[in-house]
Structures are given as C-alpha cells and as structure tokens.
Design an enzyme around this catalytic site. Structure first.
Site, mmCIF file in Angstrom:
data_model
loop_
_atom_site.group_PDB
_atom_site.id
_atom_site.type_symbol
_atom_site.label_atom_id
_atom_site.label_comp_id
_atom_site.label_asym_id
_atom_site.label_seq_id
_atom_site.Cartn_x
_atom_site.Cartn_y
_atom_site.Cartn_z
ATOM 1 N N ASP A 30 -4.425 -3.746 -6.495
ATOM 2 C CA ASP A 30 -4.887 -2.851 -7.555
ATOM 3 C C ASP A 30 -6.359 -3.110 -7.856
ATOM 4 O OD1 ASP A 30 -4.704 -0.889 -9.484
ATOM 5 O OD2 ASP A 30 -3.834 -2.199 -11.002
ATOM 6 N N ASN B 201 1.391 7.543 -6.782
ATOM 7 C CA ASN B 201 -0.001 7.714 -6.305
ATOM 8 C C ASN B 201 -0.102 9.002 -5.500
ATOM 9 O OD1 ASN B 201 -0.652 4.276 -5.233
ATOM 10 N ND2 ASN B 201 -1.004 5.226 -7.205
HETATM 11 C C1 FPP Z 1 -5.042 0.646 -6.037
HETATM 12 O O1 FPP Z 1 -6.300 0.830 -6.599
HETATM 13 C C2 FPP Z 1 -5.066 0.858 -4.608
HETATM 14 C C3 FPP Z 1 -4.514 1.913 -3.941
HETATM 15 C C4 FPP Z 1 -3.785 2.995 -4.598
HETATM 16 C C5 FPP Z 1 -4.655 2.058 -2.485
HETATM 17 C C6 FPP Z 1 -4.563 0.806 -1.678
HETATM 18 C C7 FPP Z 1 -5.162 1.053 -0.373
HETATM 19 C C8 FPP Z 1 -5.932 0.176 0.315
HETATM 20 C C9 FPP Z 1 -6.232 -1.169 -0.141
HETATM 21 C C10 FPP Z 1 -6.552 0.550 1.614
HETATM 22 C C11 FPP Z 1 -5.664 1.181 2.629
HETATM 23 C C12 FPP Z 1 -4.487 0.379 2.981
HETATM 24 C C13 FPP Z 1 -4.184 -0.038 4.202
HETATM 25 C C14 FPP Z 1 -2.919 -0.788 4.430
HETATM 26 C C15 FPP Z 1 -5.076 0.177 5.344
HETATM 27 P P1 FPP Z 1 -6.516 1.953 -7.703
HETATM 28 O O2 FPP Z 1 -7.173 3.112 -7.056
HETATM 29 O O3 FPP Z 1 -5.224 2.224 -8.386
HETATM 30 O O4 FPP Z 1 -7.509 1.188 -8.648
HETATM 31 P P2 FPP Z 1 -7.743 1.408 -10.216
HETATM 32 O O5 FPP Z 1 -6.470 1.020 -10.891
HETATM 33 O O6 FPP Z 1 -8.883 0.497 -10.509
HETATM 34 O O7 FPP Z 1 -8.097 2.868 -10.381
#
Ligand code: FPP
Length: 269
Positions: free
Chosen positions: A34, A82
């Site tokens: 996250d 998401n």
């Molecule tokens: C959460 O941050 C993260 C995600 C929803 C996506 C996770 C994806 C990756 C780390 C990269 C792709 C994955 C792979 C396996 C190649 P957020 O956007 O919810 O952050 P925030 O809460 O600060 O808005």
C-alpha cells in the site's frame, strides 16, 4: 557459531539477517502493498508513477525472500475493489505493468527457482492478461523453491463464497448433498490458497491498520506487522526487519504461553 549469510544479500540485509534465527523463519509471508498513490503525490507525480516505482519494490522483496529461503510469499497486487472502483486508465496501467513484469521477470524467477501462482477471480481479468499469466505460470511450474503467489482481482469474501460454491458443486457431483462434508479442513481445501499453508506473518506498508479483505480465513492466527514505509520505498531489508519483529512475538494460537503452560502443568501434578 557464525551464521552463514545467504548469497546475494547486501550489507544492510546481511546485518539484519544476522539477528534472525534461521530455524524460525515464517513459512508463508503475505504482504499488503500500500502507499503507491501517496508516494507519487508527495513527489507531485501522477498516481501511476507510484505503481511503476512499486515494481522495483516487488523485485527486491521477492529476491530477498527467495535468498533467505522463505517457502511462500503472497503479494496483494490488486483487490476486486481496486479493479472495480478505480478509473479505467489506472486499471489499464496496472494491467500493462503486470504484463510487462511477467514478461521481464520470468528469467529471474527461474534463476531463483521461484514458482509463480495466482489467487483471485482470474477469469474476470482481460483475456490477453490471463494468457500472459498462464504462460508465466507454465514457464516456472517446475521450479521447486519459493512459491510466489500474486493476488489479482482478489477479495477474501469472494474467495470464501467461491469455496462454499465449490464444496456444494463437488458434493453434487459425488453422490449428492447428503455426502457433503463441511469442516475447517474442507473449507481450506476449497479456497484459492489450497496450495499454501496459512501465513505466519502479514506485512502492511504505509501505516494503515486494516486487512482490507485480504486472506480473512487464512490470517486467523497470523502476526500482523505494519510499517509506515510506503510500498515504493520498501526493499528486501524491510522484509527482514518485519521477520525480526515477528521473531520477537510470542505465538500462542489461543493456548497458554510456554512458561504459563509449565506452571499450569506443575500445579496440576
Ligand atoms: C496500493 O497503492 C497498490 C496497488 C493498488 C497496486 C500494487 C501494484 C504494484 C506494486 C505494481 C504491480 C504489481 C506487480 C505484481 C507487478 P495505492 O494506490 O492504494 O496507494 P494509496 O493508498 O497511497 O493511494
């Protein structure tokens, strides 16, 4: 005796590793990645820049976990929520990132003897993405080291609903509902995670104290480690710090602590 440091760890990782008991490593670590959006916002960058930066964190974490011989690692890459609630442009970007990751990473996964698996309602993902996922899975399927499981379009409640449906379907095919058996064992066997032991440790980055619909059944006894580090800044060394914290905790599974147990049985004798 000086513990042997696994090959490939950098100096900082080696320093933390030396504080660990190699005989009590978690068998399965699950991570809620996250904070990509917040990381990008702090830098006045678009959210997707945070996701792009998050791939380097995935790489580092996966390699370090494999090097120290964690048997299974599960990453919450994106939830059903998401996928349904974020703008299409962001979802499309994440899908592209995943496809690129799968294409680029297969040689490294093979080099590190890592087998790739997935959990989630995978059939709802775009067919081209499913195809690439299946190719990467096949290409790593004979590896015998760490199992890396990516949770994609995953929701724990959907997983439990799907498990119930699958139990009922199986009973209907095998002599009817009179033969349906429901106990903890059978529920576990019908979850997407049937190939895995329950996680011993769940790590969440960027400070939020929530499980966010991740592995609700499987995390019943897991130790929870929340770090303020945002996912794009998370590296192998942070994983090892999480393991160090895990090893300081006392796990009781609803029983008594070892020393209490000792007193209790003494009192009885
Ligand atoms: C959460 O941050 C993260 C995600 C929803 C996506 C996770 C994806 C990756 C780390 C990269 C792709 C994955 C792979 C396996 C190649 P957020 O956007 O919810 O952050 P925030 O809460 O600060 O808005």
């Amino acid at each position: 005796m000086q513990a042997t440091i696994p090959a490939g760890l950098d100096r900082k990782e080696a320093e933390v590793y030396l504080r660990l008991d190699p005989n009590r490593l978690p068998k399965h670590i699950a991570i809620i990645m996250d904070g990509n959006g917040r990381w990008a916002k702090r830098r006045h960058l678009p959210r997707v820049a945070g996701h792009r930066a998050g791939v380097a964190s995935v790489r580092s974490t996966v390699e370090t976990a494999a090097r120290v011989k964690i048997p299974s690692l599960t990453l919450y890459a994106f939830s059903e929520e998401n996928w349904k609630k974020r703008p299409k442009s962001e979802v499309d970007f994440l899908m592209g990132l995943l496809c690129r990751y799968l294409k680029q990473e297969v040689p490294t996964l093979n080099k590190n003897n890592i087998r790739l698996e997935y959990i989630g309602r995978l059939h709802e993902l775009p067919p081209v993405v499913q195809k690439k996922m299946e190719e990467a899975r096949q290409a790593t399927s004979t590896n015998t080291g760490m199992v890396l499981t990516l949770a994609l379009n995953y929701s724990a409640r959907s997983e439990i609903v799907d498990a119930f449906r699958s139990i009922v379907d199986a009973a209907a095919r095998n002599g009817g509902l009179d033969h349906m058996e429901i106990d903890e064992e059978s529920v576990s066997r019908h979850l997407y995670t049937r190939h895995l032991p329950d996680p011993d440790l769940v790590i969440r980055t960027s400070g939020e104290m929530r499980l966010s619909n991740f592995l609700l059944w499987q995390l019943a006894y897991a130790e929870i480690y929340v770090t303020p580090t945002l996912w794009p800044e998370f590296r192998g060394v942070h994983l090892l710090e999480g393991i160090a914290e895990y090893q300081k905790r006392e796990r009781r599974y609803g029983g008594l602590a070892d020393h209490d147990h000792h007193h209790a049985s003494k009192a009885r004798s």
